[in-house]
Design a protein around this motif. Structure first.
Motif, short mmCIF file in Angstrom:
data_model
loop_
_atom_site.label_atom_id
_atom_site.label_comp_id
_atom_site.label_asym_id
_atom_site.label_seq_id
_atom_site.Cartn_x
_atom_site.Cartn_y
_atom_site.Cartn_z
N ASN A 124 -10.23 0.97 12.17
CA ASN A 124 -9.66 0.83 13.51
C ASN A 124 -10.12 -0.45 14.20
OD1 ASN A 124 -8.37 3.23 13.10
ND2 ASN A 124 -9.35 4.33 14.75
N MET A 125 -11.34 -0.88 13.93
CA MET A 125 -11.82 -2.13 14.52
C MET A 125 -10.95 -3.31 14.07
SD MET A 125 -15.62 -3.87 14.22
CE MET A 125 -15.47 -4.14 12.44
N VAL A 126 -10.67 -3.37 12.78
CA VAL A 126 -9.83 -4.45 12.24
C VAL A 126 -8.37 -4.23 12.62
CG1 VAL A 126 -9.05 -5.59 10.12
CG2 VAL A 126 -11.42 -4.81 10.32
N TYR A 127 -7.92 -3.00 12.51
CA TYR A 127 -6.52 -2.63 12.77
C TYR A 127 -6.09 -3.00 14.19
CZ TYR A 127 -2.62 0.81 13.10
OH TYR A 127 -1.41 1.44 13.27
N PHE A 128 -6.81 -2.51 15.18
CA PHE A 128 -6.47 -2.81 16.57
C PHE A 128 -6.85 -4.24 16.94
CE2 PHE A 128 -6.75 1.90 17.12
CZ PHE A 128 -5.47 2.10 17.60
N GLY A 129 -8.03 -4.67 16.50
CA GLY A 129 -8.49 -6.01 16.85
C GLY A 129 -7.56 -7.09 16.35
N PHE A 130 -7.17 -7.00 15.08
CA PHE A 130 -6.28 -8.00 14.49
C PHE A 130 -4.90 -7.94 15.14
CE2 PHE A 130 -3.19 -9.58 11.46
CZ PHE A 130 -3.80 -10.73 10.97
N TYR A 131 -4.36 -6.72 15.28
CA TYR A 131 -3.00 -6.58 15.79
C TYR A 131 -2.84 -7.19 17.18
CZ TYR A 131 1.34 -4.49 17.46
OH TYR A 131 2.60 -4.32 17.98
N TYR A 132 -3.68 -6.77 18.11
CA TYR A 132 -3.50 -7.20 19.50
C TYR A 132 -3.86 -8.68 19.70
CZ TYR A 132 -2.31 -2.54 21.00
OH TYR A 132 -1.66 -1.34 21.18
N ASN A 133 -4.84 -9.16 18.96
CA ASN A 133 -5.20 -10.57 19.11
C ASN A 133 -4.13 -11.50 18.52
OD1 ASN A 133 -7.93 -10.88 20.40
ND2 ASN A 133 -8.41 -9.34 18.86
N VAL A 134 -3.62 -11.15 17.35
CA VAL A 134 -2.58 -11.98 16.73
C VAL A 134 -1.28 -11.85 17.50
CG1 VAL A 134 -1.18 -12.29 14.65
CG2 VAL A 134 -3.64 -11.89 14.44
N LYS A 135 -0.97 -10.64 17.97
CA LYS A 135 0.27 -10.44 18.73
C LYS A 135 0.29 -11.28 20.00
CE LYS A 135 1.21 -7.04 21.45
NZ LYS A 135 1.57 -5.79 22.15
N ASN A 136 -0.87 -11.41 20.63
CA ASN A 136 -0.95 -12.21 21.86
C ASN A 136 -0.87 -13.71 21.59
OD1 ASN A 136 -1.18 -9.91 23.41
ND2 ASN A 136 -3.41 -9.94 23.44
N ARG A 150 8.73 -9.03 14.57
CA ARG A 150 7.47 -9.72 14.84
C ARG A 150 6.33 -8.71 14.93
NH1 ARG A 150 4.10 -11.43 19.47
NH2 ARG A 150 5.17 -9.85 20.69
N LYS A 151 6.55 -7.65 15.71
CA LYS A 151 5.52 -6.63 15.86
C LYS A 151 5.28 -5.86 14.57
CE LYS A 151 6.13 -5.77 20.82
NZ LYS A 151 6.54 -4.78 21.85
N PHE A 152 6.38 -5.57 13.86
CA PHE A 152 6.24 -4.83 12.61
C PHE A 152 5.46 -5.65 11.58
CE2 PHE A 152 7.48 -3.46 8.37
CZ PHE A 152 7.37 -2.08 8.47
N GLY A 153 5.75 -6.95 11.49
CA GLY A 153 5.06 -7.81 10.54
C GLY A 153 3.56 -7.91 10.83
N ILE A 154 3.22 -8.03 12.12
CA ILE A 154 1.80 -8.10 12.50
C ILE A 154 1.12 -6.76 12.23
CG2 ILE A 154 0.17 -8.52 14.38
CD1 ILE A 154 2.41 -10.22 15.70
N VAL A 224 4.26 1.21 11.61
CA VAL A 224 5.12 2.19 12.28
C VAL A 224 4.36 2.89 13.41
CG1 VAL A 224 6.34 4.38 11.98
CG2 VAL A 224 6.63 2.55 10.30
N MET A 225 3.09 3.28 13.13
CA MET A 225 2.29 3.96 14.16
C MET A 225 2.11 3.10 15.41
SD MET A 225 -0.80 6.15 12.48
CE MET A 225 -1.50 4.77 11.60
N LEU A 226 1.80 1.83 15.19
CA LEU A 226 1.61 0.93 16.34
C LEU A 226 2.89 0.74 17.13
CD1 LEU A 226 -0.74 -1.75 14.76
CD2 LEU A 226 -1.25 -0.39 16.79
N LEU A 227 4.01 0.62 16.43
CA LEU A 227 5.29 0.42 17.12
C LEU A 227 5.68 1.66 17.91
CD1 LEU A 227 7.28 -1.52 14.38
CD2 LEU A 227 6.58 -2.39 16.61
N VAL A 228 5.52 2.84 17.30
CA VAL A 228 5.84 4.08 18.00
C VAL A 228 4.95 4.22 19.23
CG1 VAL A 228 5.73 6.61 17.86
CG2 VAL A 228 6.70 5.29 15.97
#
Length: 240
Positions: A124-136, A150-154, A224-228
């Motif tokens: 979860n540290m990598v999952y959330f950390g990477f997703y939100y930082n790269v998305k921004n 874009r969101k699905f790829g990240i 999919v989880m993050l997008l939902v």
């Protein structure tokens, strides 16, 4: 008779399916709810957004591990015990058997707890950390389809990287919670000692066994989880 025997053999592939089904809803709820709560708490501390997302993810993973570990112990036990193919005990009866024989502690229903903390915390540290930082970092696309991609790829990349980093904890958890090589002797007892033993006896690649199916499940599944979650969260904010 052949049909009945085939059905029993087919059922063997689904041993231990009830515990993850029972754990899935609270697990996902805990993951995303606690992530938001930890993120709010960290807002009172002077941290960079990058660190905030990573630490909030770590906290949510550790909390999630507390919820799911007993289910994992039961699931692994049902799947690994060959006798359960013929006996086919219910999930509750097998859980009661573990509690009666070993108790609720680190040798019983919470066996492998440290490894589970590592598995979920690191993921979860990598999952959330990477997703939100790269998305921004990547600009929002005005086209809804391209924005979704874009969101699905990240998210896909987040789940994949997190899986690669946390799988040694997953391997350690399976060794600790599963049957020991020699009956009556506990070879795999603690998380990091188990990792060291596997590395010394079987090599570095043994710590990455099962990586491909894990990526195939948690790469797209994580996206999919993050997008939902994001679209549901946005909808609730707009309509409540």
């Amino acid at each position: 008779i052949k049909s009945f025997y085939f059905s029993k053999r087919l059922f063997g592939f689904y041993k231990g399916i009830l515990p993850p089904i029972l754990a899935e809803t609270p697990k996902r709820a805990v993951k995303f709810f606690t992530f938001e709560q930890y993120k709010k708490l960290l807002g009172y501390v002077s941290l960079s957004p990058a660190l905030t997302f990573a630490i909030a993810g770590l906290g949510s993973g550790l909390t999630e591990a507390i919820v799911v570990n007993p289910f994992e112990v039961v699931k692994v036990g049902l799947q690994a015990n060959r006798n359960t193919f013929t006996e086919q005990p219910s999930t509750m009866s097998y859980a009661k058997h573990i509690i009666k024989k070993e108790g609720l502690g680190l040798q019983g229903l919470n066996k492998g707890f440290t490894a589970t903390l590592g598995r979920h915390g690191v993921f979860n540290m990598v999952y959330f950390g990477f997703y939100y930082n790269v998305k921004n970092m990547i600009p929002v696309n005005k086209d809804p389809t391209l924005e979704f991609l874009r969101k699905f790829g990240i998210g896909l990349l987040s789940g994949t990287i997190a899986s690669v980093i946390n799988i040694p904890f997953d391997v350690a958890k399976s060794r600790i919670q599963g049957p020991q090589p020699v009956p009556g002797e506990i070879k795999y007892r603690t998380c990091f000692k188990t990792m060291a033993t596997v590395y010394q006896e079987e090599g570095i690649l043994a710590l990455y066994k099962g990586l491909l199916p894990k990526i195939m499940r948690l790469g797209p599944g994580g996206a999919v989880m993050l997008l939902v979650y994001e679209y549901t969260y946005s909808w609730l904010q707009e309509n409540w």
